[in-house]
Design an enzyme around this catalytic site. Structure first.
Site, PDB file in Angstrom:
ATOM      1  N   THR A 247       0.849  -1.196   0.000  1.00 27.17           N
ATOM      2  CA  THR A 247       0.000   0.000   0.000  1.00 27.17           C
ATOM      3  C   THR A 247       0.884   1.245   0.000  1.00 27.17           C
ATOM      4  OG1 THR A 247      -1.687  -1.226   1.168  1.00 27.17           O
ATOM      5  CG2 THR A 247      -1.851   1.181   1.245  1.00 27.17           C
ATOM      6  N   CYS A 336      26.240   9.846   6.308  1.00 26.49           N
ATOM      7  CA  CYS A 336      26.499   8.470   6.746  1.00 26.49           C
ATOM      8  C   CYS A 336      27.911   8.328   7.248  1.00 26.49           C
ATOM      9  CB  CYS A 336      26.324   7.487   5.606  1.00 26.49           C
ATOM     10  SG  CYS A 336      25.002   7.900   4.529  1.00 26.49           S
TER      11      CYS A 336
END
Ligand code: PLP
Length: 688
Positions: A247, A336
């Site tokens: 969904t 990161c």
């Protein structure tokens, strides 16, 4: 006000996007697969957003899938391409032997290539396309390898430097070579900043992330050229025409739609020329604040919203801490890698010198930036420059703060020690690291110190001064020099020497009066092994002339032990546990222990730039970590008095506490999460 200059890591969510997301959650919350009216409304919204994206990206007849972000888009593209390559090979077609990616690509790309190459059993060679000094792909190299490539992955613009790739040049090389390689272009940093006419190119796949352009995290797009091979990453309920099941993230899609609408309205986003003007103002401010600043990528070849720069003599970490203290959020490379404090691989791939890669800072802003924001950023950069000058870290001197006592400078684990006497305006330097030469000279010149001696602990070297002698505790007579009210004695130690600092009386320096001992690597268990007989000999030799509590300052400090003592060296190694207090615990702790001394271990430039927390009833002391040895002695004489250390993030205060606990101060604590979390903790702020 926070000046957030880290838009390439992520952006705040645009006001219109927040409203749209709320609406999709509260009112138009339907499942677009439902066929009732609520579902149909949701589907209409989703289709409209897709249509807008299609126009913006000029996606033509290609597919535009809603995905969770660029990393998912990259997975899907790579899985699709590599599955097709496997099939081609099984059908006896030649697919080449290489999977190519740009050397400055976001790690998501090479890691994904390696992952699927292995999982699909392709056994192709995953290889980086080198970049030149400007950070652009080496097209000559690509020309040589294009015919042998099964897939080519490059980015439209780099996240660390903003360098814009020559996509037309790359396409031409692939065409000329007759390459059948599937081509992925990571469009994350280009979205909303560069025109991308995807359907007019041979690009097969292009992933995007919403949160780099004012949409929330968790929503992204993947463009797939009409006719390009496709394998779904997610199978299931058949959403997105069965290309991506699950969904849909409707609030994310609604928010992304609002951002795309804002891009279209011509009011919310700045033009390329305006953005260039803003970047120019920031660059000018940096040049004025940090003499010698170097820009690590050509401004002409990079996004107008990104600046990557280095300042000679200053590490990324130092610059980040300083900007953060001024409430300016920048990054030392990609988000990161920032936590790992490693030199940027992007700048390394560009062949920049080591000092530039170790000092790099990225400033990036979003294309919806306001003029007032840039003006404030410029003012803060000037304030940072002023703080650098006052703490002797800049070429131009400016009323320096007094720099008395002992300073430890650590470069890659190697320690330089500066011993200064403010009243006497004199200084001794021990074990100067060549990489810090400029910074040390600058500091001494700025403070106006006379340098009495520049000393090495190893190898054995001559005493530079006209000789004065002192008698040590074991009766040996050694050379010494006077530094203000103290003496520095040279203790020969075989192939090396130690230097002992303390107050001498009548020509004698007794063990208990030696406050500091600079012992080189004599005690380094990492270098000589903790059970090494030589270490034992050195310990005994030192024990004859220094006290058990004399602070020993090493020539190398790889694990941030800062300083040690003979007593501590005889204890088994280990890290103390339970040393952290969170903000709520701290409030309670301070109420129960009113005698607590709170110590700010941030560096002087950070203290100048930021407000110190209000601490009406508790004693607050500023003692930067680089000067911690100056505080250790007196703190250790009061082992019952609680000490609470704080810094920006909790890292440096943690180091201070480990050091104090090792040296026997069991009542020392670190503020977990540092000032960043303390300030957030309103309950605490109100309680003091
Ligand atoms: N590609 C580039 C160029 C990026 O800058 C980033 C994020 O930093 C990514 C891919 C990965 O995006 P995400 O973490 O949103 O999936």
């Amino acid at each position: 006000m926070e000046i957030y200059l880290d838009a390439n890591a992520t952006t705040p969510v645009l006001a219109q996007a927040r409203v749209a997301a709320m609406q999709a959650m509260a009112e138009e919350f339907g499942n677009p697969s439902s066929i009732h009216s609520t579902g149909l409304k949701a589907r209409a919204m989703m289709d409209a957003v897709r249509q807008r994206a299609r126009q913006l990206l000029d996606a033509g007849a290609g597919q535009l899938l809603f995905v969770s972000g660029a990393t998912e888009g990259i997975q899907t593209a790579v899985l699709s391409a590599l599955s097709a390559l496997r099939e081609r090979r099984e059908n006896g077609e030649a697919i080449g032997s290489l999977l190519l990616y740009g050397a400055t690509e976001h790690k998501a790309v090479p890691e994904t290539l390696k992952h699927w190459n292995q999982l699909l059993g392709l056994r192709l060679q995953v290889q980086a396309i080198p970049v030149d000094r400007d950070g652009r792909h080496d097209l000559a190299w690509l020309r040589q390898h294009a015919a042998d490539a099964g897939m080519v992955c490059v980015m439209a613009a780099n996240n660390e430097t903003g360098v814009i790739s020559d996509l037309a040049g790359i396409a031409a090389v692939l065409d000329e070579a007759g390459s059948r390689a599937l081509w992925m272009v990571d469009g994350v940093q280009a979205l909303g900043k560069l025109p991308l006419h995807l359907s007019q190119t041979r690009i097969d796949y292009a992933p995007f992330s919403g949160h780099k352009l004012y949409a929330p995290k968790g929503i992204g797009l993947l463009y797939v050229r009409e006719g390009a091979p496709f394998t779904p990453l997610l199978a299931g309920g058949g959403q997105e025409s069965s290309l991506r099941s699950g969904t849909e993230n409707m609030s994310g899609i609604a928010a992304l739609g609002a951002v795309l609408a804002a891009l279209d309205d011509g009011r919310s986003f700045r033009s390329h020329a305006e953005l260039e003007g803003f970047r120019f103002r920031l660059a000018e401010a940096l040049q004025a604040a940090f003499p010698g600043v170097v820009f690590n990528a050509s401004l002409a070849l990079s996004l107008p919203t990104t600046l990557n720069f280095s300042v000679p003599g200053l590490s990324s970490k130092l610059l980040l801490d300083m900007f953060d203290a001024a409430d300016v959020r920048v990054s030392g490379g990609s988000a990161c890698s920032a936590a790992k404090a490693q030199p940027s691989f992007v700048l390394q791939a560009m062949g920049l010198p080591e000092w530039q890669t170790a000092s790099a800072v990225r400033m990036s802003f979003g294309p919806a930036v306001e003029e007032a924001f840039i003006a404030e950023a410029v003012a803060r950069i000037h304030a940072c420059g002023q703080a650098m000058r006052r703490t002797c870290l800049s070429g131009a001197d400016d009323e320096p703060l007094a720099g008395d006592g002992v300073v430890q400078l650590n470069y890659g684990g190697a320690c330089t020690w500066l011993l200064a006497d403010q009243a006497d305006q004199s200084c001794v330097v021990i074990d100067p690291q060549p990489e810090l030469a400029g910074r040390i000279e600058q500091y001494l010149r700025c403070q106006g110190y006379r340098v009495l001696a520049v000393l090495e602990t190893s190898p054995a070297s001559d005493w530079p001064q006209p000789s004065t002698s002192l008698t040590l505790a074991d009766g040996q007579v050694v050379q010494a020099l006077q530094l203000g009210g103290q003496w520095l004695a040279r203790l020969p130690m075989g192939q090396a020497q130690a230097y002992l600092l303390g107050k001498a009386r009548e020509g004698r320096l007794v063990a208990a009066d030696v406050t500091l001992a600079f012992c080189g690597d004599a005690l380094m268990p990492d270098l000589i092994g903790s059970a090494d007989p030589m270490r034992e000999q050195q310990l005994q030799r030192l024990a004859a002339v220094i006290g058990p509590q004399t602070l020993i300052c090493p020539a190398h400090d790889f694990d941030n032990r800062l300083a040690t003592t003979l007593a501590a060296e005889r204890l088994p190694p280990g890290r103390a546990a339970g040393v952290e207090l969170n903000a709520a615990q701290l409030a309670d702790f301070l109420l129960r222990h009113p005698e607590t001394l709170v110590v700010d271990v941030r560096e002087p430039y950070e203290q100048l730039l930021s407000q110190t927390p209000r601490l009406s009833d508790w004693a607050l002391q500023a003692m930067p970590l680089s000067r911690l040895v100056n505080g250790l002695q007196s703190w250790l004489t009061e082992p019952q008095r609680p000490l609470v250390f704080f810094c920006r993030s909790g890292n440096r205060s943690g180091q201070a506490v480990q050091c104090l606990r090792r040296l026997g101060h069991a009542n020392s604590y670190s503020l977990a999460g540092g000032l960043a979390l303390w300030e957030r903790h309103e309950a605490f702020a109100h309680s003091i």
